[in-house]
Design a protein around this motif. Structure first.
Motif, PDB file in Angstrom:
ATOM      1  N   PRO A 103       0.374  -0.935  -0.119  1.00  0.00           N
ATOM      2  CA  PRO A 103      -0.125  -0.219   0.207  1.00  0.00           C
ATOM      3  C   PRO A 103       1.079   1.325   0.211  1.00  0.00           C
ATOM      4  O   PRO A 103       0.417   2.743  -0.417  1.00  0.00           O
ATOM      5  CB  PRO A 103      -0.659  -0.137   1.302  1.00  0.00           C
ATOM      6  CG  PRO A 103       0.303  -1.925   1.924  1.00  0.00           C
ATOM      7  CD  PRO A 103       0.858  -1.984   1.400  1.00  0.00           C
ATOM      8  N   LEU A 104       2.198   1.497   0.623  1.00  0.00           N
ATOM      9  CA  LEU A 104       2.867   2.350   0.591  1.00  0.00           C
ATOM     10  C   LEU A 104       3.446   2.727  -0.929  1.00  0.00           C
ATOM     11  O   LEU A 104       2.991   3.938  -0.993  1.00  0.00           O
ATOM     12  CB  LEU A 104       3.510   1.950   1.190  1.00  0.00           C
ATOM     13  CG  LEU A 104       3.732   2.222   3.410  1.00  0.00           C
ATOM     14  CD1 LEU A 104       5.013   2.103   3.843  1.00  0.00           C
ATOM     15  CD2 LEU A 104       3.620   3.726   3.753  1.00  0.00           C
ATOM     16  N   LEU A 105       3.944   2.026  -1.165  1.00  0.00           N
ATOM     17  CA  LEU A 105       4.288   2.110  -2.798  1.00  0.00           C
ATOM     18  C   LEU A 105       3.435   2.236  -3.652  1.00  0.00           C
ATOM     19  O   LEU A 105       3.389   3.355  -4.496  1.00  0.00           O
ATOM     20  CB  LEU A 105       4.732   0.379  -3.218  1.00  0.00           C
ATOM     21  CG  LEU A 105       5.589   0.655  -4.772  1.00  0.00           C
ATOM     22  CD1 LEU A 105       6.486   1.275  -4.722  1.00  0.00           C
ATOM     23  CD2 LEU A 105       5.544  -0.575  -4.971  1.00  0.00           C
ATOM     24  N   ARG A 106       2.079   1.604  -3.627  1.00  0.00           N
ATOM     25  CA  ARG A 106       0.793   2.178  -4.422  1.00  0.00           C
ATOM     26  C   ARG A 106       0.815   3.477  -4.042  1.00  0.00           C
ATOM     27  O   ARG A 106       0.522   4.430  -4.851  1.00  0.00           O
ATOM     28  CB  ARG A 106      -0.648   1.862  -4.225  1.00  0.00           C
ATOM     29  CG  ARG A 106       0.116   0.079  -4.450  1.00  0.00           C
ATOM     30  CD  ARG A 106      -1.437  -0.873  -3.887  1.00  0.00           C
ATOM     31  NE  ARG A 106      -1.712  -1.832  -5.074  1.00  0.00           N
ATOM     32  CZ  ARG A 106      -3.025  -2.953  -4.129  1.00  0.00           C
ATOM     33  NH1 ARG A 106      -3.673  -2.341  -3.270  1.00  0.00           N
ATOM     34  NH2 ARG A 106      -2.971  -3.672  -5.012  1.00  0.00           N
ATOM     35  N   GLU A 107       0.680   4.481  -2.778  1.00  0.00           N
ATOM     36  CA  GLU A 107       0.653   5.488  -2.634  1.00  0.00           C
ATOM     37  C   GLU A 107       1.476   6.250  -3.677  1.00  0.00           C
ATOM     38  O   GLU A 107       1.392   7.983  -3.713  1.00  0.00           O
ATOM     39  CB  GLU A 107       0.466   5.410  -0.344  1.00  0.00           C
ATOM     40  CG  GLU A 107       0.155   7.067  -0.995  1.00  0.00           C
ATOM     41  CD  GLU A 107       0.035   7.285   0.774  1.00  0.00           C
ATOM     42  OE1 GLU A 107      -0.072   8.223   1.133  1.00  0.00           O
ATOM     43  OE2 GLU A 107       0.529   6.488   1.660  1.00  0.00           O
ATOM     44  N   ALA A 108       2.925   6.121  -3.208  1.00  0.00           N
ATOM     45  CA  ALA A 108       4.341   6.697  -3.964  1.00  0.00           C
ATOM     46  C   ALA A 108       3.881   6.526  -5.042  1.00  0.00           C
ATOM     47  O   ALA A 108       4.279   8.376  -5.795  1.00  0.00           O
ATOM     48  CB  ALA A 108       5.449   6.047  -2.878  1.00  0.00           C
ATOM     49  N   LEU A 109       4.024   6.046  -5.949  1.00  0.00           N
ATOM     50  CA  LEU A 109       3.468   5.431  -7.541  1.00  0.00           C
ATOM     51  C   LEU A 109       2.400   6.565  -7.326  1.00  0.00           C
ATOM     52  O   LEU A 109       2.709   7.645  -9.109  1.00  0.00           O
ATOM     53  CB  LEU A 109       2.970   4.332  -7.489  1.00  0.00           C
ATOM     54  CG  LEU A 109       4.383   3.489  -7.601  1.00  0.00           C
ATOM     55  CD1 LEU A 109       4.236   1.911  -7.960  1.00  0.00           C
ATOM     56  CD2 LEU A 109       5.673   4.600  -7.922  1.00  0.00           C
ATOM     57  N   ALA A 110       1.356   6.993  -7.336  1.00  0.00           N
ATOM     58  CA  ALA A 110       0.294   7.382  -7.841  1.00  0.00           C
ATOM     59  C   ALA A 110       0.659   9.119  -7.304  1.00  0.00           C
ATOM     60  O   ALA A 110       0.782   9.792  -8.160  1.00  0.00           O
ATOM     61  CB  ALA A 110      -0.634   7.122  -6.644  1.00  0.00           C
TER      62      ALA A 110
END
Length: 237
Positions: free
Chosen positions: A215-222
Motif C-alpha cells: 500500500p505504501l508503494l501504491r501511494e508513492a507511485l500515485a
C-alpha cells in the motif's frame, strides 16, 4: 453454485486484475460472504495453491498448482531476452550476474529451435553509460525490501550534506544515470528517493513494517504520477 465451481471461480478472480484482492472484493465478485472467502482460501492452500496475505490486507496468488508449466511464443522469448539483457546492462553486480545465469538456464531448457532463437535474438539492450556503481550491498537491500524491514544508512545528498537516514524501503528503480531507492523516510515522515551510489554503511534493522510495503508503494507511485501530470499541465498552459 457447487463448491468446486466456486473454488474455480475464486482462482480465476485471484488470477485477474490487480493484487492483492481483499476478502470484501472477492466476496462481491463471487456473491458470497467474506467468511466463505476465507474458508475457500484455506481450501485452495490445502490443494497446493500458494496464496500470500491474510484477512484485512488482501490476498495474492503466488503460485497456481493447477496450471501446467508454460512454454514461450517466439515474441515472448524475444521479450524475455531483451528484459534480461537490459538487467545485465543496468543492474547491480549481483542482479546482472543473476540475469546472465537466467539466460543460460533458459537456453538449456528450451526446445532446440527456440534455444537457437535465444542465442541469436533479434532484440538486445546496450548501455554505453551504466548507472553509477552502488556503494552498498544491493542484494541486502533487495532482501530487506522484500522482507519489509527498515534499513539505516549514511547518505550524502547532491549538495554534499551528510545525514543518517532510517527508511522503509519500497522499491529499487533503475533509471538512466542512477539506481535509486524509493522509500518512506522516518526522518521526513514522507516519501523520499535516495541514490544507491550515495548510500553508505547500510544496516538492516529488526524493525518490520510488514504488511505495509504494497500500500505504501501504491501511494508513492500515485503521488509521482499526479505530480508528473500536474507538471505536464503546467507546461501545456
Amino acid at each position: 453454485m457447487s463448491r468446486t465451481a466456486r473454488l474455480f471461480q475464486m482462482m480465476q478472480a485471484l488470477r485477474s486484475g490487480p493484487s492483492p484482492k481483499t476478502s470484501g472484493e472477492l466476496a462481491q465478485d463471487l456473491g458470497v460472504s467474506p467468511r466463505t472467502v476465507h474458508r475457500d482460501i484455506d481450501s485452495l492452500r490445502e490443494l497446493g495453491a500458494v496464496i500470500d496475505g491474510e484477512a484485512g490486507f488482501g490476498f495474492t496468488l503466488i503460485e497456481d498448482a493447477t496450471l501446467p508449466p508454460l512454454g514461450f511464443t517466439d515474441d515472448e522469448l524475444e521479450a524475455l531476452v531483451l528484459g534480461l539483457r537490459e538487467v545485465q546492462a543496468i543492474g547491480d553486480p549481483g542482479l546482472s550476474d543473476a540475469a546472465s545465469a537466467a539466460l543460460r538456464k533458459l537456453q538449456g531448457r528450451l526446445p532446440q529451435r527456440q534455444s537457437h532463437r535465444l542465442s541469436h535474438a533479434v532484440l538486445t539492450a546496450t548501455r554505453f553509460d551504466r548507472p553509477a556503481r552502488p556503494s552498498i550491498d544491493v542484494a541486502d537491500l533487495r532482501r530487506a525490501t522484500w522482507d519489509e524491514y527498515a534499513v539505516e544508512f549514511a547518505y550524502t545528498d547532491a549538495k554534499g550534506d551528510n545525514t543518517t537516514r532510517r527508511v522503509n524501503p519500497l522499491s529499487i528503480v533503475y533509471v538512466d544515470r542512477a539506481s535509486v531507492l524509493l522509500s518512506w523516510c522516518h526522518l521526513r515522515q514522507d516519501f523520499r528517493v535516495f541514490r544507491l551510489d550515495r548510500m553508505r554503511d547500510m544496516e538492516v534493522t529488526g524493525d518490520s513494517f510488514r504488511p505495509n510495503r504494497v500500500p505504501l508503494l501504491r501511494e508513492a507511485l500515485a503521488r509521482i504520477r499526479a505530480e508528473r501530470a500536474a507538471k505536464e499541465r503546467e507546461a501545456e498552459a
